[in-house]
Design a protein around this motif. Sequence first.
Motif, PDB file in Angstrom:
ATOM      1  N   ASP A  64       0.866  -1.189   0.000  1.00  0.00           N
ATOM      2  CA  ASP A  64       0.000   0.000   0.000  1.00  0.00           C
ATOM      3  C   ASP A  64       0.899   1.235   0.000  1.00  0.00           C
ATOM      4  N   LYS A  65       1.373   1.567  -1.173  1.00  0.00           N
ATOM      5  CA  LYS A  65       2.385   2.621  -1.280  1.00  0.00           C
ATOM      6  C   LYS A  65       1.844   3.992  -0.890  1.00  0.00           C
ATOM      7  N   ASP A  66       0.560   4.269  -1.167  1.00  0.00           N
ATOM      8  CA  ASP A  66       0.009   5.587  -0.844  1.00  0.00           C
ATOM      9  C   ASP A  66      -0.610   5.635   0.548  1.00  0.00           C
ATOM     10  N   ASN A  67      -0.547   4.497   1.288  1.00  0.00           N
ATOM     11  CA  ASN A  67      -1.027   4.446   2.672  1.00  0.00           C
ATOM     12  C   ASN A  67      -2.474   4.917   2.813  1.00  0.00           C
ATOM     13  N   ASP A  68      -3.306   4.553   1.835  1.00  0.00           N
ATOM     14  CA  ASP A  68      -4.723   4.926   1.934  1.00  0.00           C
ATOM     15  C   ASP A  68      -5.575   3.782   2.482  1.00  0.00           C
ATOM     16  N   GLY A  69      -4.925   2.669   2.909  1.00  0.00           N
ATOM     17  CA  GLY A  69      -5.672   1.553   3.476  1.00  0.00           C
ATOM     18  C   GLY A  69      -6.304   0.674   2.423  1.00  0.00           C
ATOM     19  N   MET A  70      -5.971   0.852   1.152  1.00  0.00           N
ATOM     20  CA  MET A  70      -6.529   0.053   0.074  1.00  0.00           C
ATOM     21  C   MET A  70      -5.441  -0.227  -0.960  1.00  0.00           C
ATOM     22  N   LEU A  71      -5.594  -1.348  -1.653  1.00  0.00           N
ATOM     23  CA  LEU A  71      -4.668  -1.714  -2.725  1.00  0.00           C
ATOM     24  C   LEU A  71      -5.325  -1.411  -4.058  1.00  0.00           C
ATOM     25  N   SER A  72      -4.714  -0.500  -4.815  1.00  0.00           N
ATOM     26  CA  SER A  72      -5.240  -0.162  -6.134  1.00  0.00           C
ATOM     27  C   SER A  72      -4.883  -1.263  -7.126  1.00  0.00           C
ATOM     28  N   ARG A  73      -5.327  -1.096  -8.376  1.00  0.00           N
ATOM     29  CA  ARG A  73      -5.013  -2.084  -9.406  1.00  0.00           C
ATOM     30  C   ARG A  73      -3.494  -2.249  -9.567  1.00  0.00           C
ATOM     31  N   THR A  74      -2.808  -1.112  -9.619  1.00  0.00           N
ATOM     32  CA  THR A  74      -1.343  -1.179  -9.759  1.00  0.00           C
ATOM     33  C   THR A  74      -0.723  -1.878  -8.561  1.00  0.00           C
ATOM     34  N   GLU A  75      -1.201  -1.600  -7.366  1.00  0.00           N
ATOM     35  CA  GLU A  75      -0.652  -2.214  -6.153  1.00  0.00           C
ATOM     36  C   GLU A  75      -0.985  -3.704  -6.091  1.00  0.00           C
ATOM     37  N   VAL A  76      -2.154  -4.086  -6.575  1.00  0.00           N
ATOM     38  CA  VAL A  76      -2.496  -5.511  -6.615  1.00  0.00           C
ATOM     39  C   VAL A  76      -1.571  -6.250  -7.577  1.00  0.00           C
TER      40      VAL A  76
ATOM     41  N   LEU B 265      -0.813 -10.892 -13.096  1.00  0.00           N
ATOM     42  CA  LEU B 265      -2.254 -11.164 -13.188  1.00  0.00           C
ATOM     43  C   LEU B 265      -2.803 -10.734 -14.550  1.00  0.00           C
ATOM     44  N   PRO B 266      -3.550 -11.589 -15.212  1.00  0.00           N
ATOM     45  CA  PRO B 266      -4.221 -11.162 -16.443  1.00  0.00           C
ATOM     46  C   PRO B 266      -5.256 -10.069 -16.136  1.00  0.00           C
ATOM     47  N   ASN B 267      -5.522  -9.247 -17.106  1.00  0.00           N
ATOM     48  CA  ASN B 267      -6.474  -8.150 -16.896  1.00  0.00           C
ATOM     49  C   ASN B 267      -7.862  -8.667 -16.554  1.00  0.00           C
ATOM     50  N   ARG B 268      -8.272  -9.787 -17.166  1.00  0.00           N
ATOM     51  CA  ARG B 268      -9.604 -10.316 -16.866  1.00  0.00           C
ATOM     52  C   ARG B 268      -9.699 -10.770 -15.409  1.00  0.00           C
ATOM     53  N   THR B 269      -8.562 -11.244 -14.846  1.00  0.00           N
ATOM     54  CA  THR B 269      -8.561 -11.648 -13.440  1.00  0.00           C
ATOM     55  C   THR B 269      -8.670 -10.429 -12.542  1.00  0.00           C
ATOM     56  N   VAL B 270      -7.965  -9.335 -12.895  1.00  0.00           N
ATOM     57  CA  VAL B 270      -8.053  -8.110 -12.103  1.00  0.00           C
ATOM     58  C   VAL B 270      -9.486  -7.577 -12.134  1.00  0.00           C
ATOM     59  N   ASP B 271     -10.119  -7.622 -13.302  1.00  0.00           N
ATOM     60  CA  ASP B 271     -11.519  -7.167 -13.388  1.00  0.00           C
ATOM     61  C   ASP B 271     -12.422  -8.012 -12.510  1.00  0.00           C
ATOM     62  N   ARG B 272     -12.194  -9.325 -12.499  1.00  0.00           N
ATOM     63  CA  ARG B 272     -13.015 -10.201 -11.662  1.00  0.00           C
ATOM     64  C   ARG B 272     -12.808  -9.898 -10.177  1.00  0.00           C
ATOM     65  N   ILE B 273     -11.561  -9.607  -9.794  1.00  0.00           N
ATOM     66  CA  ILE B 273     -11.276  -9.259  -8.395  1.00  0.00           C
ATOM     67  C   ILE B 273     -11.998  -7.972  -8.020  1.00  0.00           C
ATOM     68  N   TRP B 274     -11.994  -6.991  -8.916  1.00  0.00           N
ATOM     69  CA  TRP B 274     -12.657  -5.713  -8.611  1.00  0.00           C
ATOM     70  C   TRP B 274     -14.170  -5.892  -8.507  1.00  0.00           C
ATOM     71  N   ASN B 275     -14.736  -6.741  -9.333  1.00  0.00           N
ATOM     72  CA  ASN B 275     -16.180  -6.964  -9.277  1.00  0.00           C
ATOM     73  C   ASN B 275     -16.588  -7.683  -7.996  1.00  0.00           C
ATOM     74  N   ASN B 276     -15.723  -8.564  -7.467  1.00  0.00           N
ATOM     75  CA  ASN B 276     -16.097  -9.382  -6.317  1.00  0.00           C
ATOM     76  C   ASN B 276     -15.636  -8.806  -4.971  1.00  0.00           C
TER      77      ASN B 276
ATOM     78  N   ARG C 218      -9.631  -6.227   5.018  1.00  0.00           N
ATOM     79  CA  ARG C 218     -10.478  -7.358   5.397  1.00  0.00           C
ATOM     80  C   ARG C 218     -10.746  -8.298   4.222  1.00  0.00           C
ATOM     81  N   GLU C 219     -10.505  -7.838   2.983  1.00  0.00           N
ATOM     82  CA  GLU C 219     -10.650  -8.683   1.807  1.00  0.00           C
ATOM     83  C   GLU C 219      -9.285  -9.191   1.300  1.00  0.00           C
ATOM     84  N   PHE C 220      -8.240  -8.964   2.102  1.00  0.00           N
ATOM     85  CA  PHE C 220      -6.898  -9.312   1.642  1.00  0.00           C
ATOM     86  C   PHE C 220      -6.732 -10.842   1.495  1.00  0.00           C
ATOM     87  N   GLN C 221      -7.345 -11.595   2.397  1.00  0.00           N
ATOM     88  CA  GLN C 221      -7.257 -13.059   2.286  1.00  0.00           C
ATOM     89  C   GLN C 221      -7.950 -13.555   1.022  1.00  0.00           C
ATOM     90  N   GLN C 222      -9.095 -12.974   0.693  1.00  0.00           N
ATOM     91  CA  GLN C 222      -9.781 -13.343  -0.542  1.00  0.00           C
ATOM     92  C   GLN C 222      -8.957 -12.949  -1.773  1.00  0.00           C
TER      93      GLN C 222
END
Length: 450
Positions: free
Chosen positions: A122-134, A146-157, A169-173
């Motif tokens: 979490d480079k920007d220390n905002d408590g969330m992982l952005s697409r680039t950080e993921v 990660l393929p782009n389709r996988t990143v999209d699926r992660i964002w949707n879920n 809290r979603e880091f384990q998922q």
Amino acid sequence: EAEKEEKPAPPVDPSKLSDEELMAAASAIERAGAEAEAMTKSCTQFVLKKGPEMKGLVPAAKLIDPKDMNQALARLLSQIQELAVTSEQMLSKAKQAKLRVQKRTSARERTQQAESTFKRYDKDNDGMLSRTEVQAYAKGEYGFKLPNRTVDRIWNNLVEDGAVGVVFREFQQLKISVGVAREVARDEQRKLVTAEKLKVLEQVRQGLSERLRELAAVAEDANRAVSALERQVQPLATKARGMKPAAMVQLSDDSDVSIKDSASSVDQLRMRLGGLSEGVEKRFQEDVRLFIKEQAKPLYASLGRMEARLVRARNLSTRFREAARKRKAAELEALRTAARRLIRHNKRLRSMSDGDLFGGDAVGEKEFLLFFAEADTEVRLADERSPPPEPAPPPTSRPSDAPSPVVAASSSSSSSSTAAATAPAAGDGAAEGGEAGSTTAAASAPDVPA
């Protein structure tokens, strides 16, 4: 004023204790349980050992009914058993409490480790992982993009509406999603490799039949060579009877030449079978080799049988050569024995020492051969059995019974040993008749090549 009895402290609710306090209490219970187990065991052994004695002495001393004593001992054993059961139950609860504390501690450590990993990406220390950080997390922890389709699926879920990234809290998922994506990628790669392998095997199959037919002809030639070799070496075991060592060695040499030629034919077949998988990518060579081995199973079976037959032929030739060596050694020993007999006979006949017999202490090949050329070869068995006369005093200080240098000279010169062999040969076959003095063994000393 009477002292008031000290009351035990009221029980503490375990849920209000810290993990350290629970671990300390559980350890104390385990120590107390061990002591209680030792004490109950000691009490039980004492009652069982002394019980019969107490049943007779106590009622007589206290004038009580023996039945009452028996009941008292039975109640005592029952109480001891109840205490042992209670102690075991407390120990079981203590172990369960320690296990729960250990699980909580392990979970806490894993959570702290996950928080540390989350904060590291979490480079920007905002408590969330952005697409680039993921993407950085997947690359840094697993070396996987990660393929782009996988990143999209992660964002949707995993990402809530309006949020800009994955919260802790979603880091384990998120970790599970990355693992699934990695396995899917590996499965796709395995499918590609399998397809390439099948393509390579099909290319090998196309020209394999013709090459196997050619190798079948090579196998037939090798089999004929091995069969001829077997016919040559099989009679070696029976041919040894009556053969001279030199002839046996020559026959072994001829067999070894044939074995070498047959082995060359078999090696050629093996090399050509191994060369069927050449020209294939290294990663597919083992698969191609197994495929060819299955297709050429009859040829490989024939190759194995021919190799075993070659081993048997080598063993026969080796044993035959060893028999020749032993026979040659036996003949040389017989020649040495005959030479010694002839030397002893001439020493007795001339009443001479070893040095006088050969013209000096140092015996060379010339003196040795000259002796056998001029020696008396008429060896009388009666003379051999009679004690030898006293020899003339030797010119040197060497004792008369010192070992003769002739023995060493006879064993060092193969040509001399050959000369000594025929000299007394007939002496061994002399027949006794009439008086012992008239019995003789005739021997002739042939010319010995220098």
